[in-house]
Design an enzyme around this catalytic site. Structure first.
Site, PDB file in Angstrom:
ATOM      1  CE  LYS A   1      -4.422  -1.471   0.525  1.00 21.17           C
ATOM      2  NZ  LYS A   1      -5.403  -2.008   1.413  1.00 21.17           N
TER       3      LYS A   1
ATOM      4  CE  LYS B   1      -5.241  -7.713  -2.487  1.00 24.86           C
ATOM      5  NZ  LYS B   1      -5.851  -7.352  -1.281  1.00 24.86           N
TER       6      LYS B   1
ATOM      7  CE  LYS C   1     -13.530  -4.189  -0.666  1.00 23.54           C
ATOM      8  NZ  LYS C   1     -12.395  -3.945   0.158  1.00 23.54           N
TER       9      LYS C   1
HETATM   10  P1  TYM Z   1     -10.701  -6.183   2.725  1.00 25.02           P
HETATM   11  O1  TYM Z   1     -11.814  -5.206   2.796  1.00 25.02           O
HETATM   12  O2  TYM Z   1      -9.518  -5.817   1.885  1.00 25.02           O
HETATM   13  O3  TYM Z   1     -11.225  -7.574   2.197  1.00 25.02           O
HETATM   14  C1  TYM Z   1     -12.304  -8.258   2.825  1.00 25.02           C
HETATM   15  C2  TYM Z   1     -12.039  -9.755   2.791  1.00 25.02           C
HETATM   16  O4  TYM Z   1     -11.897 -10.213   1.451  1.00 25.02           O
HETATM   17  C3  TYM Z   1     -10.699 -10.975   1.321  1.00 25.02           C
HETATM   18  N1  TYM Z   1     -10.165 -10.773  -0.035  1.00 25.02           N
HETATM   19  C4  TYM Z   1      -9.904 -11.742  -0.904  1.00 25.02           C
HETATM   20  N2  TYM Z   1     -10.027 -13.072  -0.816  1.00 25.02           N
HETATM   21  C5  TYM Z   1      -9.686 -13.806  -1.913  1.00 25.02           C
HETATM   22  N3  TYM Z   1      -9.235 -13.267  -3.061  1.00 25.02           N
HETATM   23  C6  TYM Z   1      -9.092 -11.929  -3.189  1.00 25.02           C
HETATM   24  N4  TYM Z   1      -8.655 -11.408  -4.327  1.00 25.02           N
HETATM   25  C7  TYM Z   1      -9.430 -11.112  -2.082  1.00 25.02           C
HETATM   26  N5  TYM Z   1      -9.420  -9.765  -1.871  1.00 25.02           N
HETATM   27  C8  TYM Z   1      -9.862  -9.572  -0.607  1.00 25.02           C
HETATM   28  C9  TYM Z   1      -9.769 -10.393   2.383  1.00 25.02           C
HETATM   29  O5  TYM Z   1      -8.748 -11.297   2.723  1.00 25.02           O
HETATM   30  C10 TYM Z   1     -10.731 -10.132   3.507  1.00 25.02           C
HETATM   31  O6  TYM Z   1     -10.931 -11.297   4.267  1.00 25.02           O
HETATM   32  N6  TYM Z   1      -8.264  -5.469   7.015  1.00 25.02           N
HETATM   33  C11 TYM Z   1      -9.394  -6.141   6.417  1.00 25.02           C
HETATM   34  C12 TYM Z   1     -10.699  -5.768   7.074  1.00 25.02           C
HETATM   35  C13 TYM Z   1     -10.695  -5.981   8.543  1.00 25.02           C
HETATM   36  C14 TYM Z   1     -10.744  -7.246   9.214  1.00 25.02           C
HETATM   37  C15 TYM Z   1     -10.719  -6.942  10.592  1.00 25.02           C
HETATM   38  C16 TYM Z   1     -10.794  -8.566   8.774  1.00 25.02           C
HETATM   39  C17 TYM Z   1     -10.658  -5.016   9.476  1.00 25.02           C
HETATM   40  N7  TYM Z   1     -10.663  -5.580  10.736  1.00 25.02           N
HETATM   41  C18 TYM Z   1     -10.740  -7.942  11.559  1.00 25.02           C
HETATM   42  C19 TYM Z   1     -10.818  -9.574   9.737  1.00 25.02           C
HETATM   43  C20 TYM Z   1     -10.780  -9.273  11.115  1.00 25.02           C
HETATM   44  C21 TYM Z   1      -9.471  -5.744   4.956  1.00 25.02           C
HETATM   45  O7  TYM Z   1      -8.948  -4.730   4.553  1.00 25.02           O
HETATM   46  O8  TYM Z   1     -10.217  -6.573   4.185  1.00 25.02           O
END
Ligand code: TYM
Length: 329
Positions: free
Chosen positions: A114, A196, A199
């Site tokens: 990032k 990966k 969004k």
């Molecule tokens: P975020 O918003 O980036 O993504 C949400 C979830 O989607 C999964 N993910 C994917 N899985 C498979 N293939 C992909 N291309 C892909 N892109 C995203 C992510 O691994 C995630 O599980 N930091 C976290 C949000 C968060 C969180 C937490 C998660 C905040 N506090 C506490 C778990 C526990 C995040 O940015 O996810």
């Protein structure tokens, strides 16, 4: 038997992709079983680590909550809330920050990625983000955290912080573990299958949004980058092909062997068409449900208010214990 606690979150930065869905959201739904108690949240505080437009954030946060319900999160059994509505997360985050080493944060690959992507805004929030995420998890005493592969390192850091805190101050936190799906813990971009699916990709052909029209989904898969090998197989280095097969397995429930058999003697046209069909069948019901929920403003507000109250009750208990352990009470 005591129920297992599950916690997970998603940032409201844009509409979730097929990657979010297969990697995480589908598991969120499946984990809502009788022997689990699940907390799910929209991580709006985490969204602030990149520059944001306030009105967009507000709108995207609500829309994300509606989409989570559309994906099958049942707020009657699993509190669904907005992270910033439960102020205890940020308070615990300070305590945990004092138990985390900079060396650990320096190793976080997402911070490195990032910072490269937002070189003009490498803020301290981006750096301490995994500490807040540890607070999100530890404050509920979560045993399991359903996430995609890219968040595994953050959950492992949360484990280390919990263990270190417990050793220093006495048993306080449950040590959590990440839970990832068998297929699709890392769904790759359709245009760049070595990275990966995201969004926030600037090329919309690179990802499938959960709200894409069926015709758009079919078109995006048709354009997906593959390779020039004559057969369809799951093999080292065949990123595009592997990704399509993985999505196919995730959406149809087939094993990889079965999937490869389905496409014996076929070309990419057949594979891409079949993957698009499987994806559409999986997400069309989500889209219908989403529109219904988003239109019912009062219902959505009620769900989020009740979710935050339920979450805060549990969060305050952990926060009180942690404050007292370190000598603040
Ligand atoms: P975020 O918003 O980036 O993504 C949400 C979830 O989607 C999964 N993910 C994917 N899985 C498979 N293939 C992909 N291309 C892909 N892109 C995203 C992510 O691994 C995630 O599980 N930091 C976290 C949000 C968060 C969180 C937490 C998660 C905040 N506090 C506490 C778990 C526990 C995040 O940015 O996810």
């Amino acid at each position: 038997m005591e129920k297992k606690i599950i916690l997970s979150g998603i940032k409201p930065t844009g509409i979730p992709t097929l990657g979010n869905y297969i990697g995480a959201l589908r598991n969120w739904r499946l984990m809502q079983q009788d022997d689990n108690y699940c907390y799910y949240m929209v991580a709006d505080l985490h969204a602030l680590t990149v520059r944001n437009v306030p009105e967009e954030l507000r709108q995207q946060t609500r829309s994300m909550a509606a989409l989570l319900m559309a994906c099958g999160i049942d707020p009657e059994r699993s509190p669904l809330f907005i992270q910033s509505h439960v102020h205890q997360h940020a308070e615990l985050s300070w305590l945990l920050g004092c138990t985390t080493y900079m060396g650990e944060l320096n190793r976080m690959t997402q911070f490195k990625d990032k910072s490269a992507k937002h070189a003009d805004n490498i803020n301290a929030g981006l750096y301490t983000y995994p500490v807040l995420m540890a607070a999100d998890i530890l404050i509920y005493g979560a045993h399991q955290v359903p996430v995609g592969d890219d968040q595994k390192q953050h959950v492992e850091l949360a484990r280390n912080i919990a263990i270190r805190f417990n050793n220093a101050f006495g048993e306080t936190f449950v040590v959590p573990e990440p839970v990832m799906p068998k297929f699709g813990a890392r769904i790759m971009g359709l245009q760049d299958p070595e990275h990966k699916m995201s969004k926030t990709d600037t090329n919309p052909n690179g990802y499938i949004s959960l709200l894409d029209d069926p015709a758009v989904i079919t078109k995006k898969f048709k354009k997906a980058v593959t390779d020039c090998e004559p057969t369809i197989a799951y093999a080292e280095g065949r990123y595009g092909c592997n990704n399509l097969l993985t999505i196919y397995c995730a959406c149809t429930g087939k094993t990889m062997d079965e999937a490869v058999k389905d496409f014996e003697g076929c070309g990419y046209g057949r594979l891409k068409g079949a993957v698009a069909e499987a994806v559409i069948a999986e997400i069309e019901p989500v889209q219908r449900e989403y529109r219904r929920i988003l239109d019912d403003r009062e219902y959505l507000d009620g769900v989020l208010k009740k979710g935050a109250e339920q979450a805060a009750e549990r969060a305050q208990k952990t926060l009180d214990l942690a404050f007292s352990r370190v000598g603040l009470r």
